[in-house]
Design a protein around this motif. Structure first.
Motif, PDB file in Angstrom:
ATOM      1  N   VAL A 145      27.337 -16.345  26.613  1.00 21.12           N
ATOM      2  CA  VAL A 145      25.679 -15.437  26.742  1.00 21.12           C
ATOM      3  C   VAL A 145      25.824 -14.571  25.767  1.00 21.12           C
ATOM      4  O   VAL A 145      26.254 -14.566  24.520  1.00 21.12           O
ATOM      5  N   THR A 146      24.429 -13.807  26.041  1.00 21.83           N
ATOM      6  CA  THR A 146      23.500 -13.435  25.274  1.00 21.83           C
ATOM      7  C   THR A 146      23.898 -12.168  25.610  1.00 21.83           C
ATOM      8  O   THR A 146      24.266 -11.117  25.957  1.00 21.83           O
ATOM      9  N   PRO A 147      24.268 -11.543  23.941  1.00 20.31           N
ATOM     10  CA  PRO A 147      24.545 -10.435  24.051  1.00 20.31           C
ATOM     11  C   PRO A 147      24.003  -9.407  24.112  1.00 20.31           C
ATOM     12  O   PRO A 147      22.940  -9.240  24.092  1.00 20.31           O
ATOM     13  N   LYS A 148      24.020  -8.169  25.068  1.00 15.63           N
ATOM     14  CA  LYS A 148      23.594  -6.932  25.911  1.00 15.63           C
ATOM     15  C   LYS A 148      23.828  -6.119  24.849  1.00 15.63           C
ATOM     16  O   LYS A 148      25.342  -5.794  25.057  1.00 15.63           O
ATOM     17  N   GLY A 149      23.258  -4.541  25.176  1.00 12.17           N
ATOM     18  CA  GLY A 149      23.540  -3.333  25.663  1.00 12.17           C
ATOM     19  C   GLY A 149      24.664  -2.895  23.910  1.00 12.17           C
ATOM     20  O   GLY A 149      25.224  -2.491  23.353  1.00 12.17           O
ATOM     21  N   VAL A 150      23.350  -3.383  22.774  1.00 15.32           N
ATOM     22  CA  VAL A 150      23.608  -2.774  21.423  1.00 15.32           C
ATOM     23  C   VAL A 150      22.703  -2.368  20.990  1.00 15.32           C
ATOM     24  O   VAL A 150      21.787  -1.804  21.354  1.00 15.32           O
ATOM     25  N   SER A 151      23.343  -1.809  19.865  1.00 17.62           N
ATOM     26  CA  SER A 151      21.814  -0.826  19.235  1.00 17.62           C
ATOM     27  C   SER A 151      21.840  -1.193  17.328  1.00 17.62           C
ATOM     28  O   SER A 151      22.996  -1.669  17.390  1.00 17.62           O
ATOM     29  N   SER A 152      20.894  -0.243  16.492  1.00 19.09           N
ATOM     30  CA  SER A 152      20.629  -0.091  15.234  1.00 19.09           C
ATOM     31  C   SER A 152      19.875   0.712  14.947  1.00 19.09           C
ATOM     32  O   SER A 152      19.468   1.331  15.612  1.00 19.09           O
ATOM     33  N   ASP A 153      20.323   2.007  13.962  1.00 23.70           N
ATOM     34  CA  ASP A 153      20.089   2.510  13.387  1.00 23.70           C
ATOM     35  C   ASP A 153      19.076   2.085  12.267  1.00 23.70           C
ATOM     36  O   ASP A 153      19.051   2.962  11.303  1.00 23.70           O
ATOM     37  N   ARG A 154      18.889   0.710  12.154  1.00 24.73           N
ATOM     38  CA  ARG A 154      18.480   0.509  10.313  1.00 24.73           C
ATOM     39  C   ARG A 154      17.483  -1.159  10.033  1.00 24.73           C
ATOM     40  O   ARG A 154      17.992  -1.837  11.593  1.00 24.73           O
ATOM     41  N   TYR A 155      17.340  -1.377   9.703  1.00 26.26           N
ATOM     42  CA  TYR A 155      15.921  -2.756   9.805  1.00 26.26           C
ATOM     43  C   TYR A 155      17.409  -3.885   9.254  1.00 26.26           C
ATOM     44  O   TYR A 155      17.768  -3.743   8.520  1.00 26.26           O
ATOM     45  N   THR A 156      16.907  -4.919  10.019  1.00 24.71           N
ATOM     46  CA  THR A 156      17.630  -6.176  10.070  1.00 24.71           C
ATOM     47  C   THR A 156      17.289  -7.061   9.092  1.00 24.71           C
ATOM     48  O   THR A 156      16.264  -8.167  10.212  1.00 24.71           O
ATOM     49  N   PHE A 157      17.137  -8.050   8.253  1.00 23.32           N
ATOM     50  CA  PHE A 157      16.327  -9.695   8.585  1.00 23.32           C
ATOM     51  C   PHE A 157      16.954 -11.037   8.606  1.00 23.32           C
ATOM     52  O   PHE A 157      18.566 -10.692   8.093  1.00 23.32           O
ATOM     53  N   ASN A 158      16.871 -11.477   9.705  1.00 22.61           N
ATOM     54  CA  ASN A 158      17.537 -12.867   9.563  1.00 22.61           C
ATOM     55  C   ASN A 158      17.269 -14.000   8.880  1.00 22.61           C
ATOM     56  O   ASN A 158      16.627 -14.977   9.323  1.00 22.61           O
ATOM     57  N   TRP A 159      18.289 -13.046   7.601  1.00 20.66           N
ATOM     58  CA  TRP A 159      18.684 -14.469   6.804  1.00 20.66           C
ATOM     59  C   TRP A 159      18.394 -15.579   7.168  1.00 20.66           C
ATOM     60  O   TRP A 159      17.857 -16.653   6.626  1.00 20.66           O
ATOM     61  N   LYS A 160      19.273 -16.321   7.356  1.00 21.56           N
ATOM     62  CA  LYS A 160      19.522 -17.852   8.235  1.00 21.56           C
ATOM     63  C   LYS A 160      18.225 -17.977   9.167  1.00 21.56           C
ATOM     64  O   LYS A 160      18.046 -19.142   9.141  1.00 21.56           O
ATOM     65  N   LEU A 161      17.509 -17.385   9.874  1.00 24.28           N
ATOM     66  CA  LEU A 161      17.265 -17.974  10.644  1.00 24.28           C
ATOM     67  C   LEU A 161      15.098 -18.767   9.662  1.00 24.28           C
ATOM     68  O   LEU A 161      14.946 -19.230  10.131  1.00 24.28           O
ATOM     69  N   ALA A 162      15.159 -17.189   9.033  1.00 22.17           N
ATOM     70  CA  ALA A 162      13.915 -16.953   8.184  1.00 22.17           C
ATOM     71  C   ALA A 162      13.628 -18.051   6.980  1.00 22.17           C
ATOM     72  O   ALA A 162      13.033 -18.200   7.046  1.00 22.17           O
ATOM     73  N   SER A 163      14.975 -18.633   6.363  1.00 23.90           N
ATOM     74  CA  SER A 163      15.072 -19.292   5.387  1.00 23.90           C
ATOM     75  C   SER A 163      14.149 -20.442   5.800  1.00 23.90           C
ATOM     76  O   SER A 163      13.120 -20.718   4.606  1.00 23.90           O
ATOM     77  N   PRO A 164      14.108 -21.713   6.060  1.00 26.11           N
ATOM     78  CA  PRO A 164      12.929 -22.068   6.354  1.00 26.11           C
ATOM     79  C   PRO A 164      11.369 -21.574   6.726  1.00 26.11           C
ATOM     80  O   PRO A 164      10.757 -22.407   5.523  1.00 26.11           O
ATOM     81  N   LEU A 165      11.222 -20.658   7.087  1.00 25.70           N
ATOM     82  CA  LEU A 165       9.733 -20.589   7.404  1.00 25.70           C
ATOM     83  C   LEU A 165       9.431 -19.469   5.446  1.00 25.70           C
ATOM     84  O   LEU A 165       8.678 -20.071   5.186  1.00 25.70           O
ATOM     85  N   VAL A 166      10.714 -19.266   5.006  1.00 22.04           N
ATOM     86  CA  VAL A 166      10.683 -18.625   4.029  1.00 22.04           C
ATOM     87  C   VAL A 166       9.647 -19.711   2.408  1.00 22.04           C
ATOM     88  O   VAL A 166       9.042 -19.974   1.962  1.00 22.04           O
ATOM     89  N   VAL A 167      11.188 -20.432   2.727  1.00 20.97           N
ATOM     90  CA  VAL A 167      10.473 -21.493   2.414  1.00 20.97           C
ATOM     91  C   VAL A 167       9.563 -22.378   2.314  1.00 20.97           C
ATOM     92  O   VAL A 167       8.453 -22.657   1.207  1.00 20.97           O
ATOM     93  N   LEU A 168       8.435 -22.209   3.510  1.00 15.01           N
ATOM     94  CA  LEU A 168       7.506 -23.162   3.556  1.00 15.01           C
ATOM     95  C   LEU A 168       6.125 -22.393   3.764  1.00 15.01           C
ATOM     96  O   LEU A 168       5.366 -22.689   3.307  1.00 15.01           O
ATOM     97  N   PHE A 169       6.328 -20.816   3.807  1.00 13.12           N
ATOM     98  CA  PHE A 169       5.611 -19.847   3.322  1.00 13.12           C
ATOM     99  C   PHE A 169       5.315 -20.288   2.218  1.00 13.12           C
ATOM    100  O   PHE A 169       3.575 -19.816   1.566  1.00 13.12           O
ATOM    101  N   ILE A 170       6.203 -19.853   0.807  1.00 15.19           N
ATOM    102  CA  ILE A 170       5.378 -20.394  -0.524  1.00 15.19           C
ATOM    103  C   ILE A 170       5.027 -21.419  -0.696  1.00 15.19           C
ATOM    104  O   ILE A 170       4.212 -21.052  -1.824  1.00 15.19           O
ATOM    105  N   PHE A 171       5.342 -23.031  -0.069  1.00 15.23           N
ATOM    106  CA  PHE A 171       4.829 -23.823   0.068  1.00 15.23           C
ATOM    107  C   PHE A 171       3.529 -23.704   0.466  1.00 15.23           C
ATOM    108  O   PHE A 171       2.745 -24.472  -0.530  1.00 15.23           O
ATOM    109  N   THR A 172       2.892 -23.036   1.306  1.00 17.13           N
ATOM    110  CA  THR A 172       2.345 -23.114   1.835  1.00 17.13           C
ATOM    111  C   THR A 172       1.755 -22.684   1.215  1.00 17.13           C
ATOM    112  O   THR A 172      -0.520 -22.333   0.279  1.00 17.13           O
TER     113      THR A 172
END
Length: 772
Positions: A541-568
């Motif tokens: 089930v997709t989590p619903k009804g959540v809150s957050s008071d700060r910025y959060t970076f999704n490192w696990k999802l972003a890691s291939p894009l970070v590597v590709l950004f550098i190489f690009t």
């Protein structure tokens, strides 16, 4: 209404209209599935064996090169209609400009697609696509050596995947439907009382917070229809949810296990209900009061088995919110309801979303109930109904709204579940490409839906391809400037500028590409995993009804894009350097060098574009704060505030289930009233609430803005509040997406002014967050 709980100790009642197979998995391991798997693995094995054999036979580099040279000679003299006109001279761009202008004029005259304008634009695109594909096949492949040939053919293959989906959509576009007129006529039979079948309203739930369920139940009970019964199907058997059902007066059904997840929950409930029709709402979806009035009348036609309605969402999707465009970009799923669904509805094979739909009980029984054993029970239930000769149709009217994923992790998790669930079609008996009973055009529509997920694989390839230019010297595309102007530019520009028009301005092509890039790696990986192990993961089930008071970076999802950004970035620098070294700006170069320069020029242009979309995609994966559980609505209502003997009038500027912001229309509220209790009377709704003043902002005209937090709200008061915020007929509008040029500006702006650096509202109150 008393709570009705299914007795789990009693013998299960016999229902003659439901087959025994209803309680069994339609996808349990059997000979059929084993044969499918064996076929797939055999095909892969044959392909690899053949490739290895051919590779061993052609082990000599000179022999491979000689064969490619022979193929290249066959393409050296294309037919005249595939040659650039010699007489055109410096006017090669004229046909492109004229065609683009003609199409733009058609779109201007017909601001929204109509049958005649769809035909003109669709035919123009099809002709350009055919010309472009033939040109790509016979003129642009670089077969000069083995290495270049592999990349050149590989790039063309990735393009073909996306082109096939576009062609299918253009074939279906002339059949696109709009059933609003039918809904107007059918509604009269319901309003006059001529057609009032019994309706079971089912709300399946698994672990959703009670405050989300509460508004959904209230919204379902508020629907203006006399013969309905609301059922809460609790698959976690929580005491507090049973108490909620008792408090609100709805029926309550549980079962002893969670077999087959949501589909199993619905199938179980069918044994304890008896309505002629049933409608299903996910735990976070709230219908408008006229939902059943607008939908039930369609079922006067006995051939209709299921009606899916358009879905809206009352919160911005995380992609738009994270780059600060939540008030500009429509929800990602808008393009599906406003473009793809009408196409499918034209061949009566609309997709069931699993929420906000109405189905005929007898048709479900004939099809074996809700499909089980798959992550997309809604999709395959619709397929099975169509295969039985029943009609599955779509009403493109926003009659409900739900809560979309609230952060990027949940957003992508949801997409991965949809991808895996849809591609399980290749391994089940309800495979829309082979199940008996579907027409060829219906199978074509389903094929488009399956191929859509493979475009993520293509998108990964398009991100990686420019790296081959810089690091391996590969040139997978051979074309002169004249050829690009004559063949590529008309195809690209017409497709770019018609994309938004064809999809009812629900998404621009550039923004759509950003969404695709942000999730292409996990989706592509899921596509490949599903082909080899389709049932390795269960329903989540997709989590619903959540809150957050700060910025959060999704490192696990972003890691291939970070590597590709550098190489690009490195590849862009290398390609620009190679252009300088090889004399890109020189007027006299050798033909072989000129070919390399053209490839390198395309490489750095491609890298530049990829660098921007990768940068924005990385910003998307930085979740912005969401400090409040409740969503705030821009809703104007006249209110009167009472503080002891002081009475003040004002107008709401923002309001939620938890509080309100009110612009007073008179002075006289000193700042020391901060923290005081106040009585709020919402005049149009005849609703009186107790609240606490949390902030007072003085304006230049001396009329303050007051922010309030509601105190204890009784159940009758909360009903009125929910009906005001969520249940007003016609309140959910379909916003317009920005055009391509504005989208490009917004993307560049988001790239150079990221929200985390330029958002001054990092830790402010929820009202200000909602208004940002």
């Amino acid at each position: 209404m008393a709570v009705k709980e299914a007795d789990m100790t009693a013998t299960k009642p016999h229902l003659p209209d439901l087959p025994k197979s209803l309680q069994k998995s339609a996808l349990s391991p059997n000979l059929f599935i084993r044969r499918i798997r064996l076929t797939l693995f055999s095909m892969v094995g044959i392909f690899l064996a053949t490739g290895l054999g051919v590779g061993l036979w052609f082990i000599r580099e000179d022999r491979v090169t000689a064969i490619f040279k022979q193929v290249e000679l066959l393409f050296a003299n294309p037919p005249l209609w595939l040659a650039v006109p010699v007489a055109a001279g410096n006017y090669l761009a004229v046909p492109s400009v004229l065609l683009l202008v003609a199409v733009l004029i058609v779109m201007q005259v017909s601001s929204s697609p109509r049958p005649w304008s769809r035909l003109i634009v669709g035919t123009s695109l099809l002709l350009l696509i055919v010309q472009y594909v033939v040109w790509r096949l016979f003129w642009t492949l670089n077969l000069s050596d083995t290495f270049n040939s592999i990349f050149s053919i590989g790039l063309l293959t990735l393009e073909i995947i996306t082109i096939v989906t576009n062609v299918i959509q253009l074939i279906l576009v002339s059949r696109s439907t709009n059933r609003l007129g039918e809904a107007d006529i059918n509604e009269m039979a319901v309003l006059d009382g001529d057609y009032l079948p019994t309706v079971d309203v089912m709300i399946p739930t698994y672990d959703e917070p009670s405050f989300i369920l509460k508004r959904t139940i209230i919204g379902c009970q508020a629907m203006d229809y006399p013969r309905k019964t609301v059922y809460l199907l609790d698959d976690t058997r929580r005491p507090e949810i049973k108490a909620l059902a008792t408090e609100l007066g709805c029926e309550y059904i549980i079962r002893p296990d969670n077999l087959h997840a949501k589909a199993g929950n619905l199938n179980h409930a069918l044994n304890f209900t008896s309505g002629e029709l049933l409608t299903v709402f996910d735990a976070d979806f709230v219908p408008t009061k006229n939902f059943l009035r607008r939908t039930v009348g369609f079922f006067q036609n006995d051939s209709i088995a299921l009606l899916q309605t358009h879905q809206s969402f009352f919160n911005p999707d995380p992609v738009a919110r994270n780059i600060g465009l939540e008030n500009i970009l429509p929800q990602e799923v808008e393009i599906f309801s406003r473009y793809y669904q009408p196409l499918r509805d034209g061949v009566e094979t609309a997709l069931c979303y699993g929420s906000s739909f109405v189905a005929r009980r007898s048709a479900l029984a004939e099809a074996g109930g809700f499909a089980t054993g798959t992550l997309s029970e809604d999709y395959f239930t619709g397929v099975r109904l169509s295969a039985k000769g029943k009609r599955v149709i779509f009403l493109g009217e926003s009659l409900s709204a739900g809560l979309s994923a609230e952060n990027m992790s949940a957003h992508i998790t949801q997409r991965l579940r949809w991808a895996r669930g849809t591609l399980q079609a290749f391994f089940i008996e309800a495979n829309p490409l082979r199940i008996r009973g579907l027409k060829l055009i219906q199978r074509l529509a389903h094929l488009d839906g399956l191929l859509q997920w493979f475009t993520s694989v293509s998108r990964v390839g398009f991100l990686l391809m420019p790296l081959a230019y810089a690091f391996f010297g590969v040139i997978p595309w051979r074309a002169t400037t004249q050829e690009m102007l004559y063949f590529f530019m008309p195809y690209y520009l017409v497709q770019l500028f018609t994309f938004s028009w064809l999809n009812q301005r629900s998404r621009s092509a550039l923004i759509s590409d950003i969404y695709a890039v942000s999730q292409c790696f996990p989706v592509a990986l899921t596509v490949l995993q599903t082909l080899f192990n389709p049932f390795s993961k269960g329903f989540k089930v997709t989590p619903k009804g959540v809150s957050s008071d700060r910025y959060t970076f999704n490192w696990k999802l972003a890691s291939p894009l970070v590597v590709l950004f550098i190489f690009t970035a490195v590849s862009l620098w290398r390609n620009l350097g190679m252009c300088m070294v090889k004399g890109a700006w020189s007027t006299t170069v050798e033909p072989e060098v000129a070919l390399q320069i053209k490839g390198i020029e395309l490489g750095w242009l491609w890298s530049s574009y990829n660098l921007i979309v990768l940068g924005v995609a990385l910003l998307i994966l930085l979740d912005a704060p969401k400090p409040d559980l409740y969503e705030w609505f821009d809703l104007r209502r006249t209110v009167r505030l009472t503080l002891g003997n002081l009475k003040l009038w004002g107008i709401t500027t923002m309001i939620s289930e938890g509080g309100a912001e009110i612009a007073l229309t008179q002075a006289g509220l000193p700042r020391h009233y901060f923290g005081e209790s106040v009585q709020v009377e919402i005049q149009e709704e005849n609703l009186c609430l107790q609240a606490v003043i949390t902030q007072i902002q003085q304006r230049e005209d001396d009329y303050p803005i007051v922010q309030l937090k509601f105190a204890e709200v009784t159940t009758p008061q909360y009903r009125r509040l929910v009906e005001m915020l969520f249940c007003r007929p016609g309140q959910w509008k379909s916003p317009q997406a920005p055009g391509e040029l504005q989208s490009l500006y917004l993307l560049v702006k988001s790239f150079f002014t990221p929200r985390i650096l330029f958002d001054r509202q990092r830790k402010i109150n929820p009202v200000e967050v909602a208004k940002t």
